[in-house]
Design a protein around this motif. Structure first.
Motif, mmCIF file in Angstrom:
data_model
loop_
_atom_site.group_PDB
_atom_site.id
_atom_site.type_symbol
_atom_site.label_atom_id
_atom_site.label_comp_id
_atom_site.label_asym_id
_atom_site.label_seq_id
_atom_site.Cartn_x
_atom_site.Cartn_y
_atom_site.Cartn_z
ATOM 1 N N ASP B 226 22.877 -5.217 21.713
ATOM 2 C CA ASP B 226 23.557 -4.005 21.736
ATOM 3 C C ASP B 226 22.754 -3.073 22.061
ATOM 4 O O ASP B 226 23.662 -2.275 22.678
ATOM 5 C CB ASP B 226 23.615 -3.518 20.024
ATOM 6 C CG ASP B 226 25.191 -4.482 19.492
ATOM 7 O OD1 ASP B 226 25.994 -5.207 20.330
ATOM 8 O OD2 ASP B 226 25.065 -4.442 18.412
ATOM 9 N N PHE B 227 21.616 -3.653 22.425
ATOM 10 C CA PHE B 227 20.835 -2.112 22.899
ATOM 11 C C PHE B 227 20.826 -2.090 24.500
ATOM 12 O O PHE B 227 20.926 -0.808 24.615
ATOM 13 C CB PHE B 227 19.439 -2.565 23.064
ATOM 14 C CG PHE B 227 18.809 -3.731 22.340
ATOM 15 C CD1 PHE B 227 18.437 -4.426 22.278
ATOM 16 C CD2 PHE B 227 17.645 -4.025 24.057
ATOM 17 C CE1 PHE B 227 18.188 -5.963 22.317
ATOM 18 C CE2 PHE B 227 16.961 -5.214 24.187
ATOM 19 C CZ PHE B 227 16.805 -6.596 23.254
ATOM 20 N N ARG B 229 23.565 -2.435 26.081
ATOM 21 C CA ARG B 229 24.916 -2.261 26.331
ATOM 22 C C ARG B 229 24.678 -0.446 26.218
ATOM 23 O O ARG B 229 25.304 0.653 26.849
ATOM 24 C CB ARG B 229 25.824 -2.368 24.616
ATOM 25 C CG ARG B 229 27.227 -1.540 24.888
ATOM 26 C CD ARG B 229 28.041 -2.114 24.190
ATOM 27 N NE ARG B 229 27.722 -1.841 22.087
ATOM 28 C CZ ARG B 229 28.217 -2.171 21.622
ATOM 29 N NH1 ARG B 229 29.608 -2.619 21.363
ATOM 30 N NH2 ARG B 229 27.498 -1.908 20.005
ATOM 31 N N THR B 230 23.903 -0.042 25.401
ATOM 32 C CA THR B 230 23.735 1.146 25.467
ATOM 33 C C THR B 230 23.157 1.862 26.036
ATOM 34 O O THR B 230 23.213 2.680 26.607
ATOM 35 C CB THR B 230 22.700 1.195 23.697
ATOM 36 O OG1 THR B 230 22.608 0.621 22.367
ATOM 37 C CG2 THR B 230 22.218 2.635 23.470
#
Lengths: 323, 330
Positions: B226-227, B229-230
């Motif tokens: 996820d990070f 993607r961030t």
């Protein structure tokens, strides 16, 4: 003559290529966002809400294939294949925040440094300036003691605090559009309200536009100016919030509203929507993807493509038998 | 560190019992082929092997407590001296192999993860599998055959330095590459380096597979997180996403297996040292086992155990440097 909207998604169609065939994830999706407005996109899982957001951001996986339509943002065509320009725009003019803020932040980097990374990427700033701006960004989202929080790692912060950091990061470069993908999923109700209030405040204050993706119609009803309802890759209805909540024209929207718990409701009175989403890999997808779950189905639903009807100036519905 | 003491005690007991379980009678071995029963008995008594096993163990522990690993039957030297003298040779080889393996395997793994299912990915998997599939000693022999015997590029596979042409450096660190540089003797440095190349490659090939595979897997996890993607959603450049966000997180799991790989390498030294006449602890251990030289075998295993414990300590410290979460737990 009104100004063109900040973001305009027009008849966007998108497929995913998979081993089992093409998944028709989006078809003819249209919506728009004006400055200073929050548009909510509501729908159950798999209806194409997040895919629409990723398409706007240019963050689609390589298996995604855009079949048609357009995305215009502040006059620029976002689907024009220009990787570098798109990357420069991400985080500066359009930002995005996600659900589960804890894992959405780099676990081994100080949150302040992560905000700095964004600032440095999008503008020439000196190290000192970047740090000052990062702390300011933390202050803007009402993080108490922000100078000290700059040095915190995500695991030292609560989920709500992490989401504020995410918002601070997203707003650090003062973007024109904020996309929030389920920003409050996984947060408790109080924190949820704090985070949403913050987003509303930022929108009112800076006149940016915001896109709130949620499956919670209640939340959208409370914070959005307009709501677009998505079902199985279609935008089935698009209306100002009050209009939608009172006079939902599409059967799916009506049932979603009936299925939204209000404070006075008994659990037994809560509606549910029978059936599930159709298999989007099917070659012979019906014109109306809600057909099998619908109680208003008539012959014409199977025979002809759905019309998009404009009920009032800004109330659109895609159905043969709207109410 | 708390778990180190019990494991060391366990190792002491296990090595004692294991070395007693070695086939062959050292008294017979050392009395020589011409010995009669009486002289064998004499030798046995002089070695203390006529005592009961618990008594022998008590003596062994008593010696250990006084810092003595006993005396080697084959060399006649204290085992501790033998081992310390030979350890740098093995360490130098192991470190060299580890560095070569890291320099090759980590970038390979990163490339493979950035472009999964691409040509680089398949190439990486292919080479790495082939490298791991051949036994180390076979690769070593093959290299010697090709580069020494056929091509004549490599020097004779006889030890750490060819003492006919070069002078072995004075011992400072015991690592010839470092000692020759400290002595300012570039001739001997080149000589030592030439000797080191083939054994290092044979040993490094063995470590390529696990490092490359681990790097690829942990990079894929990090890049899919996820990070990352961030970071992409915030427009961060490809290099920042790849290194600051992807690689630094992947480094955690890579460091964690480094300790294991290092000890694997130290173990595989045994074979490589035989092929290249390398005067390290592996070769020493092999001859000790053949001669049922209890003290030497026990000393060797104990030292390996201590190295392993220290290694894990270093890995934990490194993990703390990389990951703040580890740091705060401690």
């Amino acid at each position: 003559m009104t100004a063109p909207p900040l973001l305009k998604v027009d008849k966007l169609s998108l497929d995913f290529r998979t081993r089992e065939g093409r998944v028709k994830a989006l078809q003819d999706v249209s919506f728009h966002i004006d400055r200073g407005e929050i548009l909510g996109i509501v729908g159950e899982s798999g209806s194409g809400k997040s895919v629409s957001a990723f398409a706007i951001m240019g963050l689609l996986e390589s298996t995604a294939e855009i079949g048609g339509g357009s995305v215009h943002f502040a006059g620029a065509d976002l689907l024009a294949d220009n990787g570098a320009a798109m990357r420069a725009m991400r985080g500066r003019e359009i930002s995005m925040i996600f659900q589960s803020p804890r894992t959405a932040l780099n676990p081994i980097r100080k949150v302040g440094r992560q905000i700095e990374d964004v600032l440095r990427r999008h503008g020439p700033v000196t190290g000192h300036e970047a740090k000052k701006k990062a702390i300011e960004a933390l202050e803007r989202v009402r993080i108490p003691d922000s100078a000290r929080r700059y040095d915190a790692y995500p695991f030292e912060l609560s989920g709500g605090m992490c989401q504020r950091v995410m918002i601070a990061m997203a707003l650090a470069c003062r973007p024109m559009l904020l996309i929030a993908d389920e920003p409050t999923t996984g947060l408790d109700v109080t924190t949820q309200a704090v985070v949403m209030d913050l987003i509303r405040e930022m929108v009112d204050e800076t006149r940016m536009g915001a896109l709130l993706i949620t499956h919670d119609l209640g939340l959208a009803g409370e914070y959005c100016d307009r709501i677009a309802v998505m079902h199985a890759g279609h935008t089935v209805e698009d209306a100002p919030t009050e209009v939608l909540l009172e006079k939902a024209a599409h059967p799916y929207s009506a049932r979603l509203i009936a299925a939204t718990p209000a404070a006075a409701d008994e659990i037994a009175d809560l509606g549910s929507i029978p059936g599930g989403l159709p298999d989007l890999r099917r070659q012979d997808l019906p014109y109306c993807r809600f057909r099998d779950r619908c109680d208003r189905r008539v012959e014409v639903c199977d025979a002809q493509p759905l019309p998009v009807t404009e009920l009032t100036g800004s109330h659109l519905v895609r159905c043969w038998r709207p109410t | 560190m708390g778990s180190a003491i019990p494991s060391l005690i366990g190792v002491i007991i296990a090595t004692f019992l294991l070395s007693r379980a070695l086939p062959g009678d050292p008294a017979v071995y050392f009395a020589g082929p011409a010995a009669n029963a009486e002289s064998v008995q004499q030798v046995r008594e002089s070695l203390g092997l006529d005592k009961s096993v618990p008594e022998q163990f008590a003596l062994y522990v008593w010696d250990l407590a006084h810092g003595s690993l006993g005396t080697s039957l084959t060399t006649g030297q204290p085992v501790a001296d033998d081992l310390l003298q030979r350890l740098p040779a093995s360490m130098e080889l192991t470190f060299a192999a580890l560095i070569v393996a890291i320099v090759v395997a980590v970038p390979l793994g990163v490339f493979a993860a950035v472009r999964p299912s691409s040509f680089v990915d398949h190439f990486c998997r292919g080479t790495v599998t082939v490298a791991a599939a051949f036994p180390t000693f076979f690769v070593a022999l093959l290299l010697v055959y090709v580069f020494y015997y056929l091509l004549g590029w490599a020097p004779q596979p006889l030890g750490r330095i060819d003492e006919i042409y070069y002078v072995a450096p004075d011992t400072v660190t015991g690592f010839y590459l470092i000692d020759t540089l400290l002595a300012g003797d570039s001739e001997s440095f080149r000589g030592a380096l030439a000797q080191l190349v083939l054994p290092t490659i044979s040993l490094a090939l063995f470590a390529l597979a696990p490092i490359a595979r681990m790097t690829r897997a942990s990079m894929l996890t990090a890049l899919g997180s996820d990070f990352v993607r961030t970071a992409r959603a915030n427009g961060l450049s490809g290099a920042t996403v790849l290194f600051t966000y992807g690689f630094r997180n992947a480094l955690l799991s890579i460091t964690n297996i480094m300790g294991m790989i290092f000890s694997f390498l130290l173990g595989s030294n045994v074979l490589i040292e035989q092929v290249f006449g390398w005067p390290g602890i592996g070769a020493y251990a092999v001859s000790a086992v053949i001669a049922s030289d209890y003290a030497a075998v026990q000393g060797f295993i104990l030292m390996m155990a201590v190295i392993y414990v220290l290694l894990n300590l270093v890995v934990d410290l490194l993990a703390g440097l990389i990951d703040p979460r580890v740091r705060f737990e401690g």
